[in-house]
Each structure stands twice: as structure tokens, then as C-alpha cells.
Motif scaffolding. Structure first.
Motif, PDB file in Angstrom:
ATOM      1  N   LEU A  28      16.388   8.695  -1.250  1.00 54.12           N
ATOM      2  CA  LEU A  28      14.993   9.405  -1.816  1.00 54.12           C
ATOM      3  C   LEU A  28      15.499   9.804  -3.021  1.00 54.12           C
ATOM      4  O   LEU A  28      16.194  10.779  -3.055  1.00 54.12           O
ATOM      5  CB  LEU A  28      14.660  10.371  -0.701  1.00 54.12           C
ATOM      6  CG  LEU A  28      13.133  10.870  -0.738  1.00 54.12           C
ATOM      7  CD1 LEU A  28      12.238   9.855  -0.895  1.00 54.12           C
ATOM      8  CD2 LEU A  28      12.794  11.986   0.032  1.00 54.12           C
ATOM      9  N   MET A  52       8.066  12.725  -9.209  1.00 56.27           N
ATOM     10  CA  MET A  52       7.845  12.505  -7.901  1.00 56.27           C
ATOM     11  C   MET A  52       9.191  11.919  -7.407  1.00 56.27           C
ATOM     12  O   MET A  52       9.952  11.236  -8.126  1.00 56.27           O
ATOM     13  CB  MET A  52       6.624  11.674  -7.607  1.00 56.27           C
ATOM     14  CG  MET A  52       6.982  10.144  -8.158  1.00 56.27           C
ATOM     15  SD  MET A  52       5.123   9.157  -7.963  1.00 56.27           S
ATOM     16  CE  MET A  52       5.192   9.349  -6.096  1.00 56.27           C
ATOM     17  N   MET A  53       9.389  12.022  -5.942  1.00 57.17           N
ATOM     18  CA  MET A  53      10.286  11.253  -5.176  1.00 57.17           C
ATOM     19  C   MET A  53      10.091  10.037  -4.481  1.00 57.17           C
ATOM     20  O   MET A  53       8.889  10.379  -3.707  1.00 57.17           O
ATOM     21  CB  MET A  53      11.060  12.441  -4.333  1.00 57.17           C
ATOM     22  CG  MET A  53      11.782  13.436  -4.888  1.00 57.17           C
ATOM     23  SD  MET A  53      12.681  14.546  -3.757  1.00 57.17           S
ATOM     24  CE  MET A  53      14.101  13.940  -3.362  1.00 57.17           C
ATOM     25  N   GLU A  54      10.914   8.873  -4.499  1.00 55.36           N
ATOM     26  CA  GLU A  54      10.371   7.710  -3.877  1.00 55.36           C
ATOM     27  C   GLU A  54      11.559   7.210  -3.198  1.00 55.36           C
ATOM     28  O   GLU A  54      12.783   7.545  -3.664  1.00 55.36           O
ATOM     29  CB  GLU A  54       9.624   6.823  -4.463  1.00 55.36           C
ATOM     30  CG  GLU A  54       8.203   7.355  -4.692  1.00 55.36           C
ATOM     31  CD  GLU A  54       7.235   6.243  -5.078  1.00 55.36           C
ATOM     32  OE1 GLU A  54       6.217   6.215  -4.400  1.00 55.36           O
ATOM     33  OE2 GLU A  54       7.275   5.760  -6.163  1.00 55.36           O
ATOM     34  N   ARG A  80      -1.688   2.752  -9.719  1.00 51.42           N
ATOM     35  CA  ARG A  80      -1.478   3.121  -8.141  1.00 51.42           C
ATOM     36  C   ARG A  80      -2.843   3.613  -8.020  1.00 51.42           C
ATOM     37  O   ARG A  80      -3.312   3.512  -6.900  1.00 51.42           O
ATOM     38  CB  ARG A  80      -0.319   4.152  -8.089  1.00 51.42           C
ATOM     39  CG  ARG A  80       1.017   3.547  -8.612  1.00 51.42           C
ATOM     40  CD  ARG A  80       2.118   4.613  -8.359  1.00 51.42           C
ATOM     41  NE  ARG A  80       2.192   4.999  -6.891  1.00 51.42           N
ATOM     42  CZ  ARG A  80       3.476   5.379  -6.367  1.00 51.42           C
ATOM     43  NH1 ARG A  80       4.324   5.151  -7.031  1.00 51.42           N
ATOM     44  NH2 ARG A  80       3.405   5.773  -5.129  1.00 51.42           N
ATOM     45  N   ALA A 131      10.065  13.544   4.030  1.00 48.48           N
ATOM     46  CA  ALA A 131       9.861  12.073   3.361  1.00 48.48           C
ATOM     47  C   ALA A 131      11.173  11.355   3.577  1.00 48.48           C
ATOM     48  O   ALA A 131      11.215  10.226   3.898  1.00 48.48           O
ATOM     49  CB  ALA A 131       9.842  12.627   1.745  1.00 48.48           C
ATOM     50  N   GLN A 138       7.327   3.524   3.975  1.00 49.72           N
ATOM     51  CA  GLN A 138       7.008   3.661   2.438  1.00 49.72           C
ATOM     52  C   GLN A 138       6.868   5.377   2.565  1.00 49.72           C
ATOM     53  O   GLN A 138       6.106   5.853   3.190  1.00 49.72           O
ATOM     54  CB  GLN A 138       5.991   3.059   2.077  1.00 49.72           C
ATOM     55  CG  GLN A 138       6.310   1.533   2.358  1.00 49.72           C
ATOM     56  CD  GLN A 138       6.864   0.995   1.349  1.00 49.72           C
ATOM     57  OE1 GLN A 138       7.081   1.257   0.131  1.00 49.72           O
ATOM     58  NE2 GLN A 138       7.666  -0.325   1.636  1.00 49.72           N
ATOM     59  N   VAL A 139       7.493   5.944   1.403  1.00 47.37           N
ATOM     60  CA  VAL A 139       7.243   7.368   1.294  1.00 47.37           C
ATOM     61  C   VAL A 139       7.163   7.836  -0.275  1.00 47.37           C
ATOM     62  O   VAL A 139       7.587   6.975  -0.934  1.00 47.37           O
ATOM     63  CB  VAL A 139       8.294   8.187   2.091  1.00 47.37           C
ATOM     64  CG1 VAL A 139       8.553   8.284   3.448  1.00 47.37           C
ATOM     65  CG2 VAL A 139       9.717   7.953   1.491  1.00 47.37           C
ATOM     66  N   ALA A 140       6.438   8.668  -0.508  1.00 48.03           N
ATOM     67  CA  ALA A 140       6.466   9.523  -1.720  1.00 48.03           C
ATOM     68  C   ALA A 140       6.598  10.892  -1.500  1.00 48.03           C
ATOM     69  O   ALA A 140       5.587  11.412  -0.523  1.00 48.03           O
ATOM     70  CB  ALA A 140       5.339   8.822  -2.266  1.00 48.03           C
ATOM     71  N   TRP A 141       7.362  11.546  -2.299  1.00 45.34           N
ATOM     72  CA  TRP A 141       7.115  13.136  -2.166  1.00 45.34           C
ATOM     73  C   TRP A 141       6.723  13.410  -3.708  1.00 45.34           C
ATOM     74  O   TRP A 141       7.117  13.162  -4.807  1.00 45.34           O
ATOM     75  CB  TRP A 141       8.675  13.409  -1.840  1.00 45.34           C
ATOM     76  CG  TRP A 141       8.754  15.202  -2.380  1.00 45.34           C
ATOM     77  CD1 TRP A 141       8.502  16.095  -1.131  1.00 45.34           C
ATOM     78  CD2 TRP A 141       9.016  15.709  -3.319  1.00 45.34           C
ATOM     79  NE1 TRP A 141       8.889  17.234  -1.485  1.00 45.34           N
ATOM     80  CE2 TRP A 141       9.329  17.245  -3.061  1.00 45.34           C
ATOM     81  CE3 TRP A 141       9.440  15.494  -4.651  1.00 45.34           C
ATOM     82  CZ2 TRP A 141       9.580  18.200  -3.995  1.00 45.34           C
ATOM     83  CZ3 TRP A 141      10.047  16.412  -5.571  1.00 45.34           C
ATOM     84  CH2 TRP A 141      10.080  17.714  -5.119  1.00 45.34           C
ATOM     85  N   ILE A 142       5.414  14.248  -3.791  1.00 47.89           N
ATOM     86  CA  ILE A 142       4.956  14.523  -5.042  1.00 47.89           C
ATOM     87  C   ILE A 142       4.893  16.174  -5.216  1.00 47.89           C
ATOM     88  O   ILE A 142       4.220  16.857  -4.473  1.00 47.89           O
ATOM     89  CB  ILE A 142       3.420  13.961  -4.938  1.00 47.89           C
ATOM     90  CG1 ILE A 142       3.506  12.579  -4.972  1.00 47.89           C
ATOM     91  CG2 ILE A 142       2.931  14.348  -6.420  1.00 47.89           C
ATOM     92  CD1 ILE A 142       2.594  12.223  -3.738  1.00 47.89           C
ATOM     93  N   ILE A 194       2.527   2.308  -1.249  1.00 47.28           N
ATOM     94  CA  ILE A 194       1.569   3.598  -1.531  1.00 47.28           C
ATOM     95  C   ILE A 194       0.865   3.423  -2.718  1.00 47.28           C
ATOM     96  O   ILE A 194       1.584   3.255  -3.686  1.00 47.28           O
ATOM     97  CB  ILE A 194       2.511   4.758  -1.413  1.00 47.28           C
ATOM     98  CG1 ILE A 194       3.089   5.097   0.157  1.00 47.28           C
ATOM     99  CG2 ILE A 194       1.738   5.979  -1.706  1.00 47.28           C
ATOM    100  CD1 ILE A 194       4.284   6.066   0.140  1.00 47.28           C
ATOM    101  N   PRO A 215      -0.642   8.559  -6.107  1.00 44.89           N
ATOM    102  CA  PRO A 215       0.131   9.809  -5.901  1.00 44.89           C
ATOM    103  C   PRO A 215      -0.654  10.840  -5.837  1.00 44.89           C
ATOM    104  O   PRO A 215      -0.222  12.103  -5.905  1.00 44.89           O
ATOM    105  CB  PRO A 215       1.215   9.690  -6.937  1.00 44.89           C
ATOM    106  CG  PRO A 215       0.802   8.739  -7.947  1.00 44.89           C
ATOM    107  CD  PRO A 215      -0.371   8.008  -7.559  1.00 44.89           C
TER     108      PRO A 215
END
Lengths: 356, 258, 187
Positions: A5, A175-177, A261, C24, C33-37, C60, C63
Motif C-alpha cells: 500500500l 491517495m494510497m492504493e 474514475r 486499508a 481492492q483498496v484506496a486510502w484518500i 474502485i 475516490p
């Protein structure tokens, strides 16, 4: 390698390293300063070079000098900083050198703001500086894609001997993915095997890396040599993605990066509500998927084409050109750091369809 | 066996066999030659990369048999930084005039000097813009007539000329800074020594070396070559004293902060 | 549910970002599937720091999440700002140690947890975020609790003392969340 991540900005730095981009020159600017903070620790581990320059004007020109070595060189910046690099970008293009510029776009004009925007589309795709030249422009929409495209950018810069820009935005940077990298750092070609870098002229004729041609015939020749490269890019490098473009689609959305997106969410939600909408997402902004947009837009079921952007309307001009007046081309955009919500895009689509 | 002839003068190996575009009496040719001889004498032609400025000497790369880059106006120290950092095995020098270095390129030269880039800068100060046709430079003398100071440089508007060697000497990092002149043979010999010393410093891995060379521009000064040399001696040297301004070795790794 | 979105909001220093990142990471380790915003820019200076985490079975999309299913508020300004944004049918967790108000919405589940007090008892007020995260996972089950603890060990394995406190905080929070979920099911 296992997924990790990672914040977009850091992932971009690591991607450059994995691509063999070990020579980094930069000046801090929000919202991408984390790239430099990451690389100042990372590059020494792999024998790389990190220089914090006195200005973006100097950054661009350090890249110019460094690119002449034949090695993989890059910078990251954000909109106002990229403006200051335009001088060097023009020279680098004119001198046929490879360099990667990563622009984590923020709102403009002027000092603008620090939140995400797509208002540098014109600057990136139409040249930006003086003279007849283009950049190859790649636009990621996820952190993983940012990683993939940063690595691709180095390959393309060296393939075409032309500057390549990765056009992200503050959202991608912050952002983190989950991302995956290749196991090891790419082995890059030895500059001694190339026929253009300034490596010292031991055992060969001297090389001059320049963009000055006082003879108009010679300058024209150089400009057409550049034009030939851009033509080849149009033939070989167009990249895009279709999302739920089906035979019953009424509206074709054109959108890139973070905005694309949001359009996906719009499409998913409208599908549940029984309204069929599709997306063509350009991944290369130059070369622009002009033929592909035309092909989709001209299909009978398409009632309108909608360019959705985080700007007041830039890419829409290229969309308009692609559609050639056969279908209505609409535009919806927010800017200044405001990212349109799925709800407002949905409302606009319903309005186009006369349902609101 | 014919008697061997002793060659006492020849074209430097680092020069190409062409005639330069410089005006009669211009001292660029002398300064080019001093650099070419230096490269020959140290045997470094194969690993030297020059960086050309914008100005009269933009075409310097046509006269040297070394690799060359052509910089945007004033940015030569940034290009030199880029290539030297990436390829530290190269010997990198910039050749810049007064408009290029002391006006539009002031930011780049000061910061390259302050970072201690391991490059050599040859700064040709002839107190005027040559290529664009004789406009006022940052180093134009007070009262000196140019096309943009037709009544003579007015220091109340334009300030006094900038003394680059003195200015850069205030920085702690540079290894070597000297001002020389090429208006007569005695000074040409001294200039050669300075340029050789600057390159030597770089070859030894020392930080930033800078040689300012006072030079003439008969065409734009409106003088004959002889008159120009006298004008330099009578007017410029009093304001731009010759000599070594800095000759220290500062290296954080080996000697720490002295 | 194929996609779940949750926002954590509070003061800077309350471990908001860390809680979100841990969730996350856990989702990622579970193959989702992950996203950290994060919030960034001027909003960081307005008394609230927040981040949103998306955990999904599919790719995803947006965001930008204006109406998440779950919101965990650590302080009063966050309740005022985010309370009204919970998606109908969603979950609002309020840190009642610091927030002396509640939400009057009847279309969502509201769970009040004295997270600071529980964390103090577990050994450190710094573990407040873990209490809330545990309660959130207990109440929603969007990731397995064991996976969450595994990920915590992976991320904090070197700080043994703190790890024990965090385990305890997570456990206490999880129990409260799980009970609330059971009651909701019964209710």
C-alpha cells in the motif's frame, strides 16, 4: 513481488527507480514534495543522483545537461513549476534528448491552488514552450497505473529521444492504493552503445548536442524530423481504455485521470438506474485517441459525447475535433481544486438526455 | 636523413581546422586557444564536455574537437551540473559571456558555485553584449556608451557594474576564483596559467573553479584592436582588479568545515 | 456488499490517518481492492483531519466519496461536519469520551463508544483510534478481525509494548461493535 500500500507520490518515485531512472533533479512544490522526500533517501541506496536545484528553471536545464549523458533522468513538479521548465523542455525536444517530466497538476492559472486539477492539458499536449514540438503525454487514473506509466515514460523517452510527460493530479499523488513493482531495477542501456550522448569523444568524432540552426533549411529539416517522430507516435503509441461502451449506450463520456474514475462510478450507478452510458478514457493525451473516439462517437446509438474534465474545457477541443461535428459534443467541468462529484456529472448527463 | 625540424608552434589538437566567425581583434580566439592548449596538455580531450553559452561564442563547438552541449541563455552552469553529476568521470567546462553569466544566468552561476559543482567556468567579460549588437551589459563601465546607454552607463539608473569574481568569492564553497586579462602577451601567459590551474583543480576533484577573463570587443566598443586593448588596460582593470580571489580547498568529506 | 466506504475524522494527532491505513492494509492483505484518500491542503487546518478508506471486491471508481456508508468521528467538529453525510442505512460511530452530543438521525445506526476512556484503561490514550477501528470492524465485518490483528502485528511488530496495548484496545472496541451488530440484527 507482493502488493504494497503506497501513497501515489512515493509510488511514482519508486517506479522511476525501478525503471532505472536514477538521476533526479527537482525543486519542492505542493502537492508532490513527497516524491523528493522519498527519493532523497531511496536514490543513495541504488547509487543514484539527487539534486535539489535553486529553481525550476535550473531543474529543467540540469535535466537538459543530464539527459545529454544518455542515462535515465527525470523530475517531478506541479503546474507553476512546470511552467518554469518550459524553456528547457523546448530545448530538450529541439536537441532530441530523452527526459521524463512528471506533473502532479494543481489548479491555476497563476499561483492558483494546491488541490487537484486538470487545467494543464493544453500546456502538456500542445507543446507548452516555443517552437514546433510536442511531448508524449501519459495520464494515469490509479496509483498502480501511475507506476506503470512512469516506467513506460522512460522507455518511450528513449525510444523517441523526446521528452515525455506524466500528467497526474493532486489526488493521484496524495491517495494510497495497493501497488506492485517489478522485482528488480531495470538494467538500462549503456550510453557508450548509443550514437548520440555526450560521453567524451575518446575514439570517435566529437558530438554536438544543440538546437540552434541558423540556416533555415537546416532548422526546417530538424523541425520535420521532430514532426516525423510525432507522426510515428500517433501511429504506434495511442493508448486508451473503454469502460462499459455497449451497443445501447446513449452518451459517450471522454475523461482521463482521476476524473475518469468518477465517471466510472457515474456509469455504474446509472446502469443500475437503467441509463446506459460508456466511457472512453484516453491514457495517452498526446497522441490523442482521435480515431478511436470518432469510431465510437459515430455509432448510431450515441446521442451525445460528453467531455468531463477538472478544467473549464481543454480536452473538449480535441474531442470536438475528433467527432467532426457529426454528434453534439458537450462539456462538463469543475476546476480550482473542486473535483466534480458523481451526482453532478449524473445530473448533467440526465439533462443532455432531456430527463431533467 | 633530412634534418629533423623542430616544430615550435602549431594548432592545438583540440581545435578543428576552420576559421572562426569572430571579428578582427576579438580576443575570444585567444581564450579559446588557451582552453584548447590546456586540454591538449592534460590529454583530456576524449573526456571533456564543453557547454556553450548564448552570445558571440555560441558557435564555440564548431572550433573544438570535444563533445559540446549548447545551453539556453544563461543556463550553462545548470547543464554542466546535470551532466557532471550524472557522469562524474567527465571534465566539464562552461564558456560564458557577461550577458549570459552575469545577467540572465545570475541565478544559475551563483547556485552552481555555492553547491560547489566540480566544473570549470570560463567567464569572458568584455563589458558589452556582442552578438545582439552592442547593448549595455551588467559589466558595462560607468559612463560607457552602448546602444542602450547612448549617453553612457548611468549608474543612477543601471547601478554599478557587477564584479562577478568578487561576488562569487563571498561564497565558502568554491575552490578557485581568479580574474585575468588577455590584452597583452604578458597577461595572456598569466591567463593560460589560471585556466590550467582551474582545469587541474577539477581533475583533482576539487569544487567549482572560475576564471574571469577581461576581454575586448573592438567592433562594439567602436575602437581599433590596438585602441581596444589600451581601453581595457586604462579603464577596466582599475574597476576589475586582476588576481586570485579564492584558492582554497573546501571538501566536507575530507577536511570538514574549516 | 461489493464496496464499502468509511471516513475517519478527528483532530490531527488522534491517529485518524493510521486507523484508516491499517484498515486499508488489512483489506489489501485480504485480497480486496483498496484506496486510502486523505484530506490535504487547507482542510487540514480547519480543526478536522480526515481520511476515507474504500474496500471493494471490484475496481474502485471515484475516490471522491461524499456519502460513505460508515463514518467514525473522534471529536465534536467532525460530528457536526460528517454526521449528516452518512449514507442512509449506514453506521456512525461517535467517540463519546470527547463528543458530548449525538446524532438525531433515525435512518442510520449510531454507536457511541467512550474510546478515550477504554484506551486509557488498556494502557494508553494513544490507542483511542484502535478502539474505534475495532468497534467499526466488529459492527460491519468488512474485514476479518483476525486479519486486522495480523496486519497490526505486521506493521507494529517491533514495538512490543505498544502492540499489546493496541491489541487490547482493538479487542475491547471489537466486542462493543460486535454486540451492537447483534442487537441490530435482533432489533
Amino acid at each position: 513481488m507482493a502488493k504494497i500500500l503506497m501513497k501515489g507520490n512515493e509510488a511514482i518515485g519508486e517506479a522511476a527507480v525501478r525503471a532505472g531512472g536514477l538521476h533526479y533533479f527537482a525543486y519542492p512544490i505542493t502537492p508532490q514534495s513527497e516524491v523528493g522526500e522519498y527519493l532523497v533517501k531511496r536514490l543513495p541506496e541504488v547509487g543514484g543522483v539527487f539534486v535539489q536545484a535553486e529553481s525550476e528553471v535550473a531543474v529543467g536545464n540540469m535535466l537538459f545537461g543530464a539527459a545529454a549523458s544518455g542515462k535515465r533522468v527525470f523530475t517531478t513538479s506541479s503546474s507553476p513549476g512546470i511552467s518554469l521548465m518550459q524553456e528547457a523542455i523546448s530545448y530538450i525536444a529541439g536537441a532530441h534528448l530523452p527526459a521524463v517530466f512528471i506533473n502532479i497538476v494543481r489548479g491555476g492559472p497563476g499561483l492558483g491552488g494546491i488541490l487537484p486539477a486538470q487545467s494543464d492539458y493544453f500546456q502538456a499536449t500542445k507543446g507548452g514552450g516555443h517552437g514546433d514540438y510536442r511531448l508524449l503525454v501519459l495520464a494515469p487514473s490509479t496509483v498502480q497505473e501511475a507506476v506503470d506509466l512512469v516506467m513506460l515514460a522512460f522507455d518511450l523517452a528513449h525510444k523517441y529521444l523526446n521528452p515525455v510527460m506524466v500528467l497526474g493530479d493532486g489526488m493521484i499523488g496524495q491517495m494510497m492504493e495497493a501497488v506492485e513493482f517489478p522485482e528488480s531495477i531495470k538494467e538500462t542501456d549503456d550510453p557508450m552503445t548509443m550514437d548520440w550522448p555526450a560521453t567524451g569523444c575518446e575514439g570517435r568524432d566529437p558530438r554536438i548536442i544543440k538546437s540552434l540552426y541558423l540556416d533555415p533549411q537546416a532548422l526546417e529539416k530538424n523541425s520535420f524530423a521532430l514532426a516525423d517522430k510525432y507522426k510515428k507516435m500517433k501511429e504506434e503509441e495511442v493508448r486508451y481504455e473503454l469502460y462499459k461502451v455497449k451497443d445501447d449506450c446513449q452518451v459517450l463520456l471522454i475523461s482521463y485521470g482521476t476524473m475518469a474514475r468518477i465517471c466510472q462510478t457515474v456509469i455504474d450507478e446509472m446502469e443500475e438506474e437503467g441509463v446506459s452510458v460508456g466511457l472512453l478514457r484516453p491514457i495517452t493525451l498526446f497522441p490523442f485517441p482521435e480515431n478511436e473516439i470518432r469510431e465510437q462517437a459515430w455509432k448510431e446509438n450515441i446521442r451525445a459525447v460528453l467531455s468531463v474534465e477538472m478544467s473549464t474545457g481543454q480536452m473538449v477541443e480535441d474531442v470536438d475535433k475528433a467527432v467532426q461535428g457529426r454528434k453534439p459534443v458537450e462539456f462538463y467541468g469543475r476546476t480550482g481544486g473542486i473535483v466534480p462529484s458523481p451526482e453532478e456529472v449524473k445530473d448533467y448527463i440526465l439533462k443532455i438526455l432531456g430527463k431533467k | 636523413m633530412p634534418e629533423a625540424k623542430l616544430k615550435i608552434f602549431e594548432r592545438p589538437k583540440s581545435f578543428t581546422d576552420v576559421v572562426t566567425h569572430y571579428c578582427p581583434g576579438c580576443t575570444h580566439g585567444i581564450i579559446h586557444r588557451l582552453i584548447a592548449e590546456t586540454i591538449d596538455e592534460y590529454g583530456i580531450r576524449g573526456k571533456t564536455v564543453g557547454v556553450a553559452p548564448v552570445g558571440c561564442s555560441v558557435l564555440i563547438y564548431n572550433y573544438f574537437r570535444t563533445d559540446f552541449l549548447e545551453a539556453p541563455h544563461g543556463r550553462a552552469p545548470a547543464l554542466a551540473t546535470g551532466i557532471k553529476r550524472v557522469s562524474p568521470e567527465l571534465i566539464v567546462f562552461t564558456y560564458q559571456g557577461d550577458g549570459d553569466l552575469a545577467s540572465i544566468g545570475m541565478g544559475e552561476i551563483v547556485h552552481a558555485a555555492n553547491r560547489g559543482e566540480k566544473i570549470t567556468v570560463v567567464f569572458v567579460n568584455n563589458a558589452i553584449y556582442g552578438m545582439t549588437g552592442g547593448q549595455m551589459a551588467p559589466t558595462t563601465m560607468p559612463g560607457q556608451v552602448t546602444t542602450t546607454s547612448p549617453m553612457g552607463r548611468d549608474v543612477s539608473q543601471a547601478g554599478y557594474p557587477i564584479r562577478m569574481s568578487e561576488l562569487l568569492s563571498t561564497l565558502r564553497t568554491p575552490a578557485y576564483i581568479e580574474r585575468v586579462s588577455v590584452h597583452n602577451p604578458h597577461n595572456v601567459i598569466r591567463a593560460k596559467k589560471a585556466i590550467k590551474k582551474a582545469f587541474k583543480n577539477q581533475m583533482e576533484g576539487k569544487r567549482f573553479t572560475f576564471v574571469e577573463v577581461l576581454s575586448t570587443c573592438p567592433t562594439n566598443w567602436g575602437l581599433t584592436p590596438d585602441e581596444a586593448q589600451n581601453w581595457l588596460e586604462d579603464n577596466m582593470i582599475a574597476f576589475y582588479p586582476l588576481g586570485v580571489f579564492k584558492d582554497t580547498y573546501y571538501d566536507n568529506d575530507e577536511e570538514g568545515q574549516k | 456488499m461489493s464496496q464499502y466506504e468509511v471516513t475517519f475524522a478527528g483532530f490531527g494527532g488522534q491517529g485518524i490517518m493510521t486507523a484508516g491505513q491499517l484498515l486499508a492494509y488489512t483489506g489489501m492483505n485480504a485480497g480486496k481492492q483498496v484506496a486510502w484518500i486523505p484530506s490535504y491542503g487547507p482542510e487540514m487546518r480547519g480543526g478536522t483531519a480526515y481520511c476515507t478508506v474504500v474496500v471493494s471486491d471490484e475496481r474502485i471508481g471515484s475516490p471522491i466519496i461524499n456519502r460513505p456508508q460508515g463514518i467514525c468521528v473522534f471529536n465534536r467538529p467532525s460530528l457536526d461536519k460528517f454526521g449528516p453525510r452518512v449514507k442512509p442505512g449506514g453506521l456512525l460511530i461517535i467517540n463519546s469520551s470527547l463528543v458530548d452530543a449525538t446524532s438525531d438521525r433515525d435512518d442510520i445506526q449510531v454507536l457511541e463508544i467512550p474510546a478515550n476512556d477504554i484506551a486509557q484503561k488498556a494502557g494508553s490514550g494513544k490507542a483511542t483510534n484502535m478502539v474505534v477501528l475495532g468497534a467499526f470492524v466488529g459492527a460491519t465485518g468488512i474485514v476479518e478481525f483476525d486479519k486486522l490483528k495480523e496486519t497490526l502485528t505486521e506493521k507494529m511488530g517491533r514495538k512490543k509494548d505498544l502492540l499489546q496495548i493496541n491489541y487490547k484496545a482493538l479487542d475491547e472496541g471489537y466486542e462493543l461493535g460486535r454486540k451492537a451488530k447483534e442487537e441490530k440484527v435482533k432489533g
